[in-house]
Design a protein around this motif. Structure first.
Motif, PDB file in Angstrom:
ATOM      1  N   CYS A  48      47.321  37.420  42.211  1.00 59.06           N
ATOM      2  CA  CYS A  48      46.688  36.384  41.374  1.00 59.06           C
ATOM      3  C   CYS A  48      46.167  37.019  40.289  1.00 59.06           C
ATOM      4  O   CYS A  48      45.846  36.171  39.386  1.00 59.06           O
ATOM      5  CB  CYS A  48      45.398  36.044  42.254  1.00 59.06           C
ATOM      6  SG  CYS A  48      45.729  34.651  43.265  1.00 59.06           S
ATOM      7  N   ILE A 107      28.870  39.028  46.123  1.00 54.21           N
ATOM      8  CA  ILE A 107      30.048  39.653  45.633  1.00 54.21           C
ATOM      9  C   ILE A 107      31.302  38.653  45.984  1.00 54.21           C
ATOM     10  O   ILE A 107      32.045  38.637  44.839  1.00 54.21           O
ATOM     11  CB  ILE A 107      30.250  40.803  46.423  1.00 54.21           C
ATOM     12  CG1 ILE A 107      29.426  42.012  46.076  1.00 54.21           C
ATOM     13  CG2 ILE A 107      31.799  41.535  46.267  1.00 54.21           C
ATOM     14  CD1 ILE A 107      29.408  42.584  44.787  1.00 54.21           C
ATOM     15  N   ALA A 108      31.191  38.291  46.968  1.00 54.97           N
ATOM     16  CA  ALA A 108      32.461  37.228  47.272  1.00 54.97           C
ATOM     17  C   ALA A 108      32.451  35.930  46.551  1.00 54.97           C
ATOM     18  O   ALA A 108      33.505  35.519  45.788  1.00 54.97           O
ATOM     19  CB  ALA A 108      32.569  36.958  48.896  1.00 54.97           C
ATOM     20  N   ILE A 123      40.488  43.555  35.716  1.00 58.88           N
ATOM     21  CA  ILE A 123      40.501  43.798  37.506  1.00 58.88           C
ATOM     22  C   ILE A 123      41.628  44.844  37.630  1.00 58.88           C
ATOM     23  O   ILE A 123      41.472  45.719  38.468  1.00 58.88           O
ATOM     24  CB  ILE A 123      41.090  42.498  37.958  1.00 58.88           C
ATOM     25  CG1 ILE A 123      40.036  41.481  37.769  1.00 58.88           C
ATOM     26  CG2 ILE A 123      41.493  42.561  39.307  1.00 58.88           C
ATOM     27  CD1 ILE A 123      40.238  39.936  38.111  1.00 58.88           C
ATOM     28  N   TYR A 154      36.021  44.919  43.286  1.00 54.96           N
ATOM     29  CA  TYR A 154      35.526  45.356  44.516  1.00 54.96           C
ATOM     30  C   TYR A 154      36.104  44.834  45.802  1.00 54.96           C
ATOM     31  O   TYR A 154      36.364  45.521  46.790  1.00 54.96           O
ATOM     32  CB  TYR A 154      34.148  45.172  44.436  1.00 54.96           C
ATOM     33  CG  TYR A 154      33.291  45.794  45.488  1.00 54.96           C
ATOM     34  CD1 TYR A 154      33.106  47.355  45.426  1.00 54.96           C
ATOM     35  CD2 TYR A 154      32.681  45.232  46.465  1.00 54.96           C
ATOM     36  CE1 TYR A 154      32.374  48.221  46.346  1.00 54.96           C
ATOM     37  CE2 TYR A 154      32.046  45.913  47.528  1.00 54.96           C
ATOM     38  CZ  TYR A 154      31.857  47.281  47.588  1.00 54.96           C
ATOM     39  OH  TYR A 154      31.177  47.913  48.398  1.00 54.96           O
ATOM     40  N   VAL A 155      36.228  43.558  45.936  1.00 58.45           N
ATOM     41  CA  VAL A 155      36.869  42.667  46.914  1.00 58.45           C
ATOM     42  C   VAL A 155      38.244  43.258  46.938  1.00 58.45           C
ATOM     43  O   VAL A 155      38.660  43.628  48.379  1.00 58.45           O
ATOM     44  CB  VAL A 155      36.764  41.165  46.792  1.00 58.45           C
ATOM     45  CG1 VAL A 155      37.776  40.461  47.794  1.00 58.45           C
ATOM     46  CG2 VAL A 155      35.330  40.844  46.745  1.00 58.45           C
ATOM     47  N   ILE A 182      31.180  41.384  34.423  1.00 53.54           N
ATOM     48  CA  ILE A 182      30.598  40.522  35.518  1.00 53.54           C
ATOM     49  C   ILE A 182      31.411  40.226  36.433  1.00 53.54           C
ATOM     50  O   ILE A 182      31.106  40.008  37.634  1.00 53.54           O
ATOM     51  CB  ILE A 182      29.538  39.796  34.730  1.00 53.54           C
ATOM     52  CG1 ILE A 182      28.545  40.075  34.016  1.00 53.54           C
ATOM     53  CG2 ILE A 182      29.026  38.697  35.705  1.00 53.54           C
ATOM     54  CD1 ILE A 182      27.453  40.811  34.504  1.00 53.54           C
ATOM     55  N   LEU A 183      32.472  39.314  35.773  1.00 54.33           N
ATOM     56  CA  LEU A 183      33.477  38.857  36.782  1.00 54.33           C
ATOM     57  C   LEU A 183      34.369  40.087  37.474  1.00 54.33           C
ATOM     58  O   LEU A 183      34.799  39.942  38.656  1.00 54.33           O
ATOM     59  CB  LEU A 183      34.171  37.696  36.154  1.00 54.33           C
ATOM     60  CG  LEU A 183      33.667  36.520  35.996  1.00 54.33           C
ATOM     61  CD1 LEU A 183      34.496  35.587  34.781  1.00 54.33           C
ATOM     62  CD2 LEU A 183      33.097  35.864  36.867  1.00 54.33           C
ATOM     63  N   GLY A 184      34.729  40.919  36.867  1.00 54.05           N
ATOM     64  CA  GLY A 184      36.215  41.774  37.265  1.00 54.05           C
ATOM     65  C   GLY A 184      35.533  42.812  38.286  1.00 54.05           C
ATOM     66  O   GLY A 184      36.288  43.128  39.203  1.00 54.05           O
ATOM     67  N   PRO A 196      32.922  42.645  40.781  1.00 54.68           N
ATOM     68  CA  PRO A 196      33.012  42.072  42.083  1.00 54.68           C
ATOM     69  C   PRO A 196      34.624  41.793  42.290  1.00 54.68           C
ATOM     70  O   PRO A 196      34.944  42.014  43.750  1.00 54.68           O
ATOM     71  CB  PRO A 196      32.415  40.796  42.040  1.00 54.68           C
ATOM     72  CG  PRO A 196      31.379  40.829  40.815  1.00 54.68           C
ATOM     73  CD  PRO A 196      32.321  41.935  39.984  1.00 54.68           C
ATOM     74  N   ALA A 197      35.166  41.243  41.591  1.00 54.57           N
ATOM     75  CA  ALA A 197      36.661  40.909  42.061  1.00 54.57           C
ATOM     76  C   ALA A 197      37.757  42.109  42.424  1.00 54.57           C
ATOM     77  O   ALA A 197      38.219  41.983  43.406  1.00 54.57           O
ATOM     78  CB  ALA A 197      37.508  40.207  40.998  1.00 54.57           C
ATOM     79  N   LEU A 227      40.739  39.033  31.718  1.00 53.12           N
ATOM     80  CA  LEU A 227      40.228  39.554  32.864  1.00 53.12           C
ATOM     81  C   LEU A 227      41.234  40.319  33.782  1.00 53.12           C
ATOM     82  O   LEU A 227      40.778  41.113  34.560  1.00 53.12           O
ATOM     83  CB  LEU A 227      39.725  38.139  33.645  1.00 53.12           C
ATOM     84  CG  LEU A 227      38.980  38.533  34.911  1.00 53.12           C
ATOM     85  CD1 LEU A 227      37.654  39.466  34.836  1.00 53.12           C
ATOM     86  CD2 LEU A 227      38.368  36.988  35.447  1.00 53.12           C
ATOM     87  N   LEU A 264      34.913  33.161  41.836  1.00 51.57           N
ATOM     88  CA  LEU A 264      34.819  32.503  40.239  1.00 51.57           C
ATOM     89  C   LEU A 264      35.599  33.290  39.370  1.00 51.57           C
ATOM     90  O   LEU A 264      36.371  32.569  38.428  1.00 51.57           O
ATOM     91  CB  LEU A 264      33.311  32.863  39.949  1.00 51.57           C
ATOM     92  CG  LEU A 264      32.834  31.886  38.653  1.00 51.57           C
ATOM     93  CD1 LEU A 264      32.543  30.378  39.408  1.00 51.57           C
ATOM     94  CD2 LEU A 264      31.520  32.455  38.051  1.00 51.57           C
ATOM     95  N   ALA A 265      35.865  34.615  39.459  1.00 53.01           N
ATOM     96  CA  ALA A 265      36.861  35.249  38.868  1.00 53.01           C
ATOM     97  C   ALA A 265      38.370  34.877  38.834  1.00 53.01           C
ATOM     98  O   ALA A 265      39.091  34.598  37.806  1.00 53.01           O
ATOM     99  CB  ALA A 265      36.684  37.019  38.872  1.00 53.01           C
ATOM    100  N   PHE A 266      38.679  34.723  40.162  1.00 50.72           N
ATOM    101  CA  PHE A 266      39.980  34.263  40.347  1.00 50.72           C
ATOM    102  C   PHE A 266      40.215  32.685  40.095  1.00 50.72           C
ATOM    103  O   PHE A 266      41.314  32.117  39.368  1.00 50.72           O
ATOM    104  CB  PHE A 266      40.622  34.503  41.842  1.00 50.72           C
ATOM    105  CG  PHE A 266      40.674  35.781  42.144  1.00 50.72           C
ATOM    106  CD1 PHE A 266      41.619  36.624  41.492  1.00 50.72           C
ATOM    107  CD2 PHE A 266      39.749  36.560  42.675  1.00 50.72           C
ATOM    108  CE1 PHE A 266      41.759  37.779  41.930  1.00 50.72           C
ATOM    109  CE2 PHE A 266      39.704  37.803  43.114  1.00 50.72           C
ATOM    110  CZ  PHE A 266      40.899  38.865  42.587  1.00 50.72           C
ATOM    111  N   ILE A 274      31.181  35.557  43.378  1.00 48.88           N
ATOM    112  CA  ILE A 274      31.568  35.998  41.951  1.00 48.88           C
ATOM    113  C   ILE A 274      33.160  36.328  41.853  1.00 48.88           C
ATOM    114  O   ILE A 274      33.703  35.935  40.929  1.00 48.88           O
ATOM    115  CB  ILE A 274      30.730  37.195  41.486  1.00 48.88           C
ATOM    116  CG1 ILE A 274      29.087  36.965  41.313  1.00 48.88           C
ATOM    117  CG2 ILE A 274      31.063  37.546  39.854  1.00 48.88           C
ATOM    118  CD1 ILE A 274      28.287  37.852  41.146  1.00 48.88           C
ATOM    119  N   ALA A 275      33.676  37.155  43.018  1.00 48.30           N
ATOM    120  CA  ALA A 275      35.174  37.323  42.849  1.00 48.30           C
ATOM    121  C   ALA A 275      35.779  35.999  42.905  1.00 48.30           C
ATOM    122  O   ALA A 275      36.821  35.573  42.238  1.00 48.30           O
ATOM    123  CB  ALA A 275      35.452  38.261  43.856  1.00 48.30           C
TER     124      ALA A 275
END
Lengths: 274, 299
Positions: free
Chosen positions: B121, A16-17, B183, B104-105, B97-99, B101-102, B179, A22-24, A19-20
């Motif tokens: 960000c 999870i961390a 998010i 969620y964090v 897929i990217l959003g 987990p982002a 994205l 990667l997103a940022f 992929i997150a």
């Protein structure tokens, strides 16, 4: 979360961390690289860079299309902000203080510019303004006035949203108290409501400015000779070349918006704007 | 702090007759702006979309469905629509897929500082505008861009690889552009899902993957759906990414509306393209909400 950490569990949190992250990275990388390249010494992008310079900023400022584009965007941004505030604040007061059955309809219409995609709304407005010119002889399409009209329209939903949010959030008993003590509605507004929602109004205005300043899709149809905005100038240049000069122009836009955002953040929690 | 402003007003001002504005008139200027700036133009465009094209005159005349039929009959335009839907679907998929987990964090981190930084960000790139972000991707992906130059410097490749003017380039920039919307939408929904559900699942012996996929994701489905929908609609209408990173031969709907309206000056066809785009978006939205509602119940 505090359960026993098994290897599979650790893998879950790591995945999870990762992929997150990667997103940022996807969000930050293009902005960071454009800022970085704007300082490169060579005209042709090299890695690693041969050296660093500020020359591209002077070069960009010396090109009329970017200088004029920056100034036009600034002027249109201010005009669009003022217009959208002037019509948006009363509308927000109405939306926040009425129980009228048609409230939902009025709200949907006022937020409409947010729903209709920029290209569709832009081409429709372009045709409308040309048709208007055919019938009245007054040119609005591809003039400064037309740009201001289009931009105040896209800024309107944001001012309404931010001002409505502060109106709903304020203590309404203050208004009731003032009118019980005999204050006229306009006095209540000027001396009680307005001071209470001032942060929302300032943030709404700054937000409207940013939305107008960076707009691309709608402006495509509204710009004309002598009235080209900065984002349009950037895109037109990018069709032909990619070099540190355009990176410098983009960095100036990034810096300008960042500055406005920092000011906005002092009045309004940015995370609440959406 | 604010009362001083009101007190310093000259007393003469207060003696003047106060403005008497009926409450119901307050939204009227805003409504007029939207009516004249958006609704009437859309109606005019609807009229144009069924008008007969006359290169010599821009006045809408005649009544015909030719503009829509032309779109349906020429394979080129059908292909453009298909490519637009495909790009939008892929963009939505990668944003999810990217959003997820982002978001969620952001929503589950215990550090308020990290949370604020990550939210900023996501929001700040959004407010920088499409032109700047597309410029960033072009600086990265050009034949002599940062990515190619870096790979050559590291001797991973000998000659520059073409990334610009491919589907990959369009997707990279479009995902980055959209994205933030994903998010922000997801994070506000995730925040409302109490962490105790996942803890309960863990207490009952579910592994994190199971708890995430079987408990959290179904609970978050309304947010995932609305985020996906927003991204899908916005990518159907994307302009800057396909034009600049896709190049002249990567045709999508929004750039074609622009070209027909401004360069070709065929307004009836431009108008019908715009309406096909809106209808296709609307149709796919309705179909997907019906399908997902069947699967996950009312949202």
């Amino acid at each position: 979360m505090r359960a026993l950490v098994r290897s599979g569990d650790r893998f879950f949190h790591l995945a999870i961390a990762a992929i997150a992250a990667l997103a940022f990275l996807e969000l930050i990388l293009p902005l960071a690289s454009v800022v970085w390249v704007s300082f490169f010494e060579n005209k042709i992008i090299n890695f690693p860079p041969k050296g660093y310079t500020l020359d591209w900023y002077w070069n960009a400022w010396s090109m009329p299309r970017f200088r004029d584009g920056f100034l036009v965007s600034l002027q249109v941004g201010v005009a669009a902000t003022l217009i959208s505030m002037l019509v948006g604040v009363p509308a927000a007061i109405f939306l926040a203080r009425t129980r009228f059955w048609g409230r939902e309809v009025i709200q949907t219409v006022l937020l409409g510019p947010l729903i209709v995609p920029g290209i569709v709304a832009g081409s429709a407005l372009f045709m409308f303004l040309i048709e208007f010119e055919v019938f009245t002889g007054v040119q609005v399409a591809q003039t400064f006035a037309g740009l201001c009209l289009g931009h105040s329209l896209i800024a309107l939903p944001w001012t309404i949203r931010l001002v409505t949010a502060s109106l709903v959030g304020m203590n309404q008993q203050l208004e009731e108290a003032a009118s019980t003590m005999g204050a006229r509605p306009f006095t209540v507004f000027r001396r009680v409501t307005l001071p209470a929602i001032r942060p929302g109004i300032i943030a709404g205005g700054l937000f409207a400015f940013v939305i107008s300043f960076v707009d691309l899709e709608k402006s495509l149809f509204l710009v004309g000779p002598g009235t080209t905005t900065l984002p349009i100038a950037i895109v037109n240049y990018l069709e032909w070349s990619i070099d540190p000069t355009i990176a410098a122009v983009a960095t100036v836009q990034i810096a300008a918006i960042a500055l406005v955002m920092i000011i906005t953040d002092r009045f309004f929690n940015l995370t609440r704007a959406f | 702090m604010n009362s001083s402003i009101a007190i310093t007003l000259p007393p003469g001002r207060r003696a003047g007759r106060p403005l008497k504005i009926p409450f119901g008139a307050l939204p009227v200027p805003g409504l007029l702006l939207v009516v004249f700036g958006l609704i009437l133009p859309l109606l005019l465009m609807a009229r144009y979309s069924v008008a007969i094209y006359n290169p010599a005159d821009i006045i809408a005349e005649g009544l015909t469905l030719d503009n829509y039929l032309r779109f349906l009959s020429e394979p080129f335009y059908r292909e453009v629509l298909a490519r637009t839907v495909l790009v939008a679907a892929l963009t939505t998929f990668f944003c999810l897929i990217l959003g997820v987990p982002a978001a969620y964090v952001i929503s589950r981190t215990r550090s308020p500082k990290l949370r604020t930084i990550l939210i900023l960000c996501s929001i700040i790139p959004l407010l920088m505008g499409n032109a700047v972000r597309v410029a960033g991707w072009m600086v990265l992906l050009a034949d002599r861009g940062l990515v190619n130059e870096t790979l050559m410097f590291l001797n991973i490749i000998d000659a520059s690889v073409r990334i610009m003017y491919t589907l990959t380039a369009v997707l990279l920039s479009l995902v980055a552009v959209l994205l933030p919307f994903m998010i922000i939408t997801l994070q506000s929904v995730f925040d409302r899902i109490d962490g105790s559900y996942e803890e309960a699942a863990a207490t009952l012996g579910a592994r994190p993957w199971t708890a995430f996929l079987k408990v959290f994701v179904p609970l978050a489905m309304p947010g995932i759906f609305s985020g996906g929908l927003l991204v899908f609609i916005l990518s159907m209408n994307a302009y800057a990414s396909p034009v600049l990173l896709g190049g002249p031969s990567f045709h999508m709907m929004a750039p074609m509306v622009y070209e027909q309206a401004i360069r070709v000056f065929n307004w009836p066809f431009a108008a019908s393209l715009a309406f096909v785009l809106m209808l296709a978006t609307l149709l796919l939205t309705v179909v997907s909400s019906v399908l997902l509602q069947k699967k996950y119940g009312r949202m």
